[in-house]
Scaffold this motif. Sequence first.
Motif, PDB file in Angstrom:
ATOM      1  N   ARG A  53       0.966  -1.383  -0.191  1.00  0.00           N
ATOM      2  CA  ARG A  53       0.039  -0.021  -0.001  1.00  0.00           C
ATOM      3  C   ARG A  53       0.772   1.258   0.126  1.00  0.00           C
ATOM      4  O   ARG A  53       0.680   2.156  -0.621  1.00  0.00           O
ATOM      5  N   TYR A  57       0.958   4.372  -2.679  1.00  0.00           N
ATOM      6  CA  TYR A  57       0.747   5.752  -2.392  1.00  0.00           C
ATOM      7  C   TYR A  57       1.729   6.716  -3.081  1.00  0.00           C
ATOM      8  O   TYR A  57       1.732   7.363  -3.663  1.00  0.00           O
ATOM      9  N   ARG A 236      -2.979  -3.350   3.829  1.00  0.00           N
ATOM     10  CA  ARG A 236      -1.885  -2.807   4.594  1.00  0.00           C
ATOM     11  C   ARG A 236      -0.930  -3.921   5.018  1.00  0.00           C
ATOM     12  O   ARG A 236      -1.328  -5.019   5.002  1.00  0.00           O
ATOM     13  N   SER A 238       0.268  -4.251   7.995  1.00  0.00           N
ATOM     14  CA  SER A 238       0.040  -4.746   9.420  1.00  0.00           C
ATOM     15  C   SER A 238      -1.280  -4.086   9.788  1.00  0.00           C
ATOM     16  O   SER A 238      -1.900  -3.188   9.143  1.00  0.00           O
ATOM     17  N   TYR A 245       6.445  -0.582  11.028  1.00  0.00           N
ATOM     18  CA  TYR A 245       6.309  -0.261   9.522  1.00  0.00           C
ATOM     19  C   TYR A 245       5.649   0.913   9.517  1.00  0.00           C
ATOM     20  O   TYR A 245       6.080   2.057   8.824  1.00  0.00           O
ATOM     21  N   CYS A 249       6.202   5.375   8.394  1.00  0.00           N
ATOM     22  CA  CYS A 249       5.719   5.496   6.926  1.00  0.00           C
ATOM     23  C   CYS A 249       5.389   6.959   6.652  1.00  0.00           C
ATOM     24  O   CYS A 249       4.742   7.516   7.740  1.00  0.00           O
TER      25      CYS A 249
HETATM   26  S1  SF4 Z   1       0.679   3.099   7.339  1.00  0.00           S
HETATM   27 FE1  SF4 Z   1       1.502   1.139   7.435  1.00  0.00          FE
HETATM   28  S2  SF4 Z   1       0.006  -0.260   6.379  1.00  0.00           S
HETATM   29 FE2  SF4 Z   1      -0.391   1.980   5.652  1.00  0.00          FE
HETATM   30  S3  SF4 Z   1       0.817   2.266   4.005  1.00  0.00           S
HETATM   31 FE3  SF4 Z   1       2.296   2.764   5.743  1.00  0.00          FE
HETATM   32  S4  SF4 Z   1       3.170   0.854   6.056  1.00  0.00           S
HETATM   33 FE4  SF4 Z   1       1.523   0.493   4.927  1.00  0.00          FE
END
Ligand code: SF4
Length: 260
Positions: A53, A57, A236, A238, A245, A249
């Motif tokens: 995901r 993005y 996702r 997680s 992660y 992010c």
């Molecule tokens: S917040 Fe977590 S699940 Fe969402 S895009 Fe970022 S790494 Fe992936």
Amino acid sequence: MPVTHDFNAVSSTGDTPSDTINKLIDDALQQDHALKLGRDYLGASRLGEPCARALQYDYTQTSRDKPFTGQTLRIFEMGHMLEKRTWQWLQGAGFVIDTHDPATGEVYGFSAAQGQLQGHVDGIMWQVPESLEPAIKVPAIWECKSLNAKSWKHLVDKGVKVSKPVYAVQIALYQAYMEELIPGVSQNPALLTAVNKDTSEIYHEFVPFDAALAQTASDRAVHILRATQAGETLPRISQDPDSFYCRFCDWQNTCWKEIV
Ligand code: SF4
């Protein structure tokens, strides 16, 4: 007694002159960065990222929760400067590495999936010092990274595949996709050079082509591209927004606001 002026005193806004200068530098860097066009393709350098995901993005140029800070932009630029200097050191040591394709004047790179998957290579190694022959064959991919001491030491201890799987994927994709332009490049180990930004130590690792890794990454790219074109939001990595992660992010808020 002459009156002395403290040129470094804190101003009424709570800033020192050093703070003021840094804000001006950072504002200029951020403005400059905002004018640059974002990339509208999946970058091979990112495809080893574990969250599909997040890659989606990135590919769709979804705004990051926060813009890059001036400090982050400076870190990026220092990395580019260090890469250039490292290339010069290697050239001085007897390597012949082209960072640009003499035929086009452009950096070496590839484009696949109608331009939706692209990669830009730090260099193509055409010659190695005699002392490395005949074991090391050319042409080969050259990839350069600059890392802080902790990250660099981990790479030295564990090797690229374990320590930096994102780099391993990037190199495998370069080896696979550059074969058409540079025949033989997938048969010869790539050279990864990593500079310790804190101590200036340098680590080199020869990386044989991992065809399975390249194929898996390539399939993943196709999956992400197809899902995005179909308007599908990928799962996702997680279920916990505070997972390792997600905490690091750039789209943490955006992601967890979505219903899916
Ligand atoms: S917040 Fe977590 S699940 Fe969402 S895009 Fe970022 S790494 Fe992936």
